[in-house]
Motif scaffolding. Structure first.
Motif, PDB file in Angstrom:
ATOM      1  N   MET A  38     -96.327  79.229 100.673  1.00  0.00           N
ATOM      2  CA  MET A  38     -97.591  79.133  99.959  1.00  0.00           C
ATOM      3  C   MET A  38     -98.593  78.316 100.770  1.00  0.00           C
ATOM      4  O   MET A  38     -99.756  78.697 100.917  1.00  0.00           O
ATOM      5  CB  MET A  38     -97.369  78.507  98.577  1.00  0.00           C
ATOM      6  N   LEU A  39     -98.147  77.200 101.342  1.00  0.00           N
ATOM      7  CA  LEU A  39     -99.035  76.371 102.168  1.00  0.00           C
ATOM      8  C   LEU A  39     -99.503  77.136 103.399  1.00  0.00           C
ATOM      9  O   LEU A  39    -100.662  77.017 103.807  1.00  0.00           O
ATOM     10  CB  LEU A  39     -98.326  75.079 102.583  1.00  0.00           C
ATOM     11  N   ASP A  40     -98.616  77.917 103.967  1.00  0.00           N
ATOM     12  CA  ASP A  40     -98.974  78.746 105.117  1.00  0.00           C
ATOM     13  C   ASP A  40    -100.039  79.768 104.727  1.00  0.00           C
ATOM     14  O   ASP A  40    -101.005  79.989 105.466  1.00  0.00           O
ATOM     15  CB  ASP A  40     -97.724  79.455 105.658  1.00  0.00           C
ATOM     16  N   ASP A  41     -99.891  80.365 103.548  1.00  0.00           N
ATOM     17  CA  ASP A  41    -100.886  81.322 103.067  1.00  0.00           C
ATOM     18  C   ASP A  41    -102.237  80.646 102.823  1.00  0.00           C
ATOM     19  O   ASP A  41    -103.280  81.228 103.109  1.00  0.00           O
ATOM     20  CB  ASP A  41    -100.408  82.007 101.784  1.00  0.00           C
ATOM     21  N   VAL A  42    -102.218  79.416 102.302  1.00  0.00           N
ATOM     22  CA  VAL A  42    -103.477  78.675 102.095  1.00  0.00           C
ATOM     23  C   VAL A  42    -104.126  78.398 103.442  1.00  0.00           C
ATOM     24  O   VAL A  42    -105.324  78.625 103.630  1.00  0.00           O
ATOM     25  CB  VAL A  42    -103.235  77.350 101.327  1.00  0.00           C
TER      26      VAL A  42
ATOM     27  N   VAL B  49     -92.164  68.504  98.538  1.00  0.00           N
ATOM     28  CA  VAL B  49     -92.164  69.364  99.732  1.00  0.00           C
ATOM     29  C   VAL B  49     -93.472  69.162 100.501  1.00  0.00           C
ATOM     30  O   VAL B  49     -93.467  69.060 101.732  1.00  0.00           O
ATOM     31  CB  VAL B  49     -91.965  70.850  99.368  1.00  0.00           C
ATOM     32  N   MET B  50     -94.584  69.068  99.791  1.00  0.00           N
ATOM     33  CA  MET B  50     -95.871  68.862 100.465  1.00  0.00           C
ATOM     34  C   MET B  50     -95.905  67.516 101.191  1.00  0.00           C
ATOM     35  O   MET B  50     -96.400  67.429 102.313  1.00  0.00           O
ATOM     36  CB  MET B  50     -97.013  68.950  99.452  1.00  0.00           C
ATOM     37  N   ARG B  51     -95.357  66.484 100.563  1.00  0.00           N
ATOM     38  CA  ARG B  51     -95.284  65.176 101.238  1.00  0.00           C
ATOM     39  C   ARG B  51     -94.449  65.272 102.508  1.00  0.00           C
ATOM     40  O   ARG B  51     -94.813  64.728 103.548  1.00  0.00           O
ATOM     41  CB  ARG B  51     -94.684  64.127 100.308  1.00  0.00           C
ATOM     42  N   LEU B  52     -93.296  65.944 102.403  1.00  0.00           N
ATOM     43  CA  LEU B  52     -92.435  66.118 103.568  1.00  0.00           C
ATOM     44  C   LEU B  52     -93.185  66.839 104.683  1.00  0.00           C
ATOM     45  O   LEU B  52     -93.117  66.441 105.847  1.00  0.00           O
ATOM     46  CB  LEU B  52     -91.163  66.880 103.201  1.00  0.00           C
ATOM     47  N   CYS B  53     -93.921  67.884 104.324  1.00  0.00           N
ATOM     48  CA  CYS B  53     -94.690  68.638 105.328  1.00  0.00           C
ATOM     49  C   CYS B  53     -95.706  67.727 106.019  1.00  0.00           C
ATOM     50  O   CYS B  53     -95.856  67.781 107.244  1.00  0.00           O
ATOM     51  CB  CYS B  53     -95.399  69.827 104.685  1.00  0.00           C
TER      52      CYS B  53
ATOM     53  N   GLN C 242     -94.060  65.471 108.385  1.00  0.00           N
ATOM     54  CA  GLN C 242     -93.621  66.214 109.566  1.00  0.00           C
ATOM     55  C   GLN C 242     -94.807  66.766 110.354  1.00  0.00           C
ATOM     56  O   GLN C 242     -94.631  67.556 111.269  1.00  0.00           O
ATOM     57  CB  GLN C 242     -92.706  67.371 109.152  1.00  0.00           C
ATOM     58  N   SER C 243     -96.000  66.347 109.970  1.00  0.00           N
ATOM     59  CA  SER C 243     -97.248  66.775 110.624  1.00  0.00           C
ATOM     60  C   SER C 243     -97.452  68.286 110.530  1.00  0.00           C
ATOM     61  O   SER C 243     -97.968  68.908 111.450  1.00  0.00           O
ATOM     62  CB  SER C 243     -97.286  66.323 112.085  1.00  0.00           C
ATOM     63  N   GLN C 244     -97.055  68.867 109.415  1.00  0.00           N
ATOM     64  CA  GLN C 244     -97.290  70.287 109.162  1.00  0.00           C
ATOM     65  C   GLN C 244     -98.456  70.405 108.183  1.00  0.00           C
ATOM     66  O   GLN C 244     -98.631  69.562 107.311  1.00  0.00           O
ATOM     67  CB  GLN C 244     -96.065  70.947 108.535  1.00  0.00           C
ATOM     68  N   PHE C 245     -99.235  71.443 108.327  1.00  0.00           N
ATOM     69  CA  PHE C 245    -100.319  71.756 107.400  1.00  0.00           C
ATOM     70  C   PHE C 245    -101.308  70.593 107.261  1.00  0.00           C
ATOM     71  O   PHE C 245    -101.780  70.294 106.174  1.00  0.00           O
ATOM     72  CB  PHE C 245     -99.774  72.152 106.019  1.00  0.00           C
ATOM     73  N   LEU C 246    -101.621  69.933 108.367  1.00  0.00           N
ATOM     74  CA  LEU C 246    -102.514  68.778 108.318  1.00  0.00           C
ATOM     75  C   LEU C 246    -103.912  69.142 107.853  1.00  0.00           C
ATOM     76  O   LEU C 246    -104.606  68.318 107.262  1.00  0.00           O
ATOM     77  CB  LEU C 246    -102.572  68.086 109.678  1.00  0.00           C
TER      78      LEU C 246
ATOM     79  N   THR D  53    -107.666  71.014  97.815  1.00  0.00           N
ATOM     80  CA  THR D  53    -107.443  70.550  96.453  1.00  0.00           C
ATOM     81  C   THR D  53    -105.972  70.577  96.076  1.00  0.00           C
ATOM     82  O   THR D  53    -105.633  70.290  94.938  1.00  0.00           O
ATOM     83  CB  THR D  53    -108.254  71.380  95.451  1.00  0.00           C
ATOM     84  N   ALA D  54    -105.122  70.890  97.018  1.00  0.00           N
ATOM     85  CA  ALA D  54    -103.680  70.811  96.764  1.00  0.00           C
ATOM     86  C   ALA D  54    -103.242  69.358  96.716  1.00  0.00           C
ATOM     87  O   ALA D  54    -102.135  69.068  96.315  1.00  0.00           O
ATOM     88  CB  ALA D  54    -102.905  71.550  97.857  1.00  0.00           C
ATOM     89  N   VAL D  55    -104.128  68.451  97.099  1.00  0.00           N
ATOM     90  CA  VAL D  55    -103.811  67.039  97.144  1.00  0.00           C
ATOM     91  C   VAL D  55    -103.369  66.466  95.797  1.00  0.00           C
ATOM     92  O   VAL D  55    -102.551  65.558  95.774  1.00  0.00           O
ATOM     93  CB  VAL D  55    -104.979  66.231  97.751  1.00  0.00           C
TER      94      VAL D  55
END
Length: 132
Positions: A76-80, A109-113, A116-120, A126-128
């Motif tokens: 989902m984050l990748d799609d965003v 999962v979003m915190r982990l990403c 891990q410096s993913q989806f910066l 607004t997913a925050v």
């Protein structure tokens, strides 16, 4: 003369590692019980301490975030990030809800990403609210 195979130390399999983790958890729960913490049953501690598969299975089912859930949130984050999914909170919540992913797990999962410096680039999206 035949060459001897080098001795390879035994590597514990998944069940052995699960069993070792279970023993550690059992010891922590036993100490917690001894110290007057929550009412952890003696049966739960005993089952984990001695590697009963039913106790291990029950513990693993009630703890942690599955790889499937992590993959769903990351997809989902990748799609965003790629503009295939709206970044607004209600849209994200709707998609996660439809996939059966709870807000707490999605936030973890979003915190982990982020760690891990993913989806910066999504830090400002607004997913925050999931990260609050």
């Amino acid at each position: 003369m035949t060459a001897k195979k080098a001795a390879v130390p035994d590597q514990p399999g998944r069940n052995e590692m699960d069993s070792e983790h279970a023993r550690i958890l059992a010891e922590l729960l036993r100490l917690h019980r001894w110290a007057g913490g929550d009412s952890t049953s003696a049966a739960r501690v005993f089952g984990l301490m001695h590697g009963f598969e039913t106790a291990l299975r029950q513990e693993s089912e009630s703890f942690g975030i599955s790889e499937e859930t992590q993959d769903l949130v990351e997809d989902m984050l990748d799609d965003v990030e790629n503009g295939k999914q709206s970044a607004d909170g209600p849209s994200i919540k709707s998609r996660l809800h439809a996939a059966g992913v709870g807000e707490v797990d999605a936030g973890a999962v979003m915190r982990l990403c982020l760690l891990q410096s993913q989806f910066l680039d999504l830090k400002q999206a607004t997913a925050v609210p999931f990260l609050a």
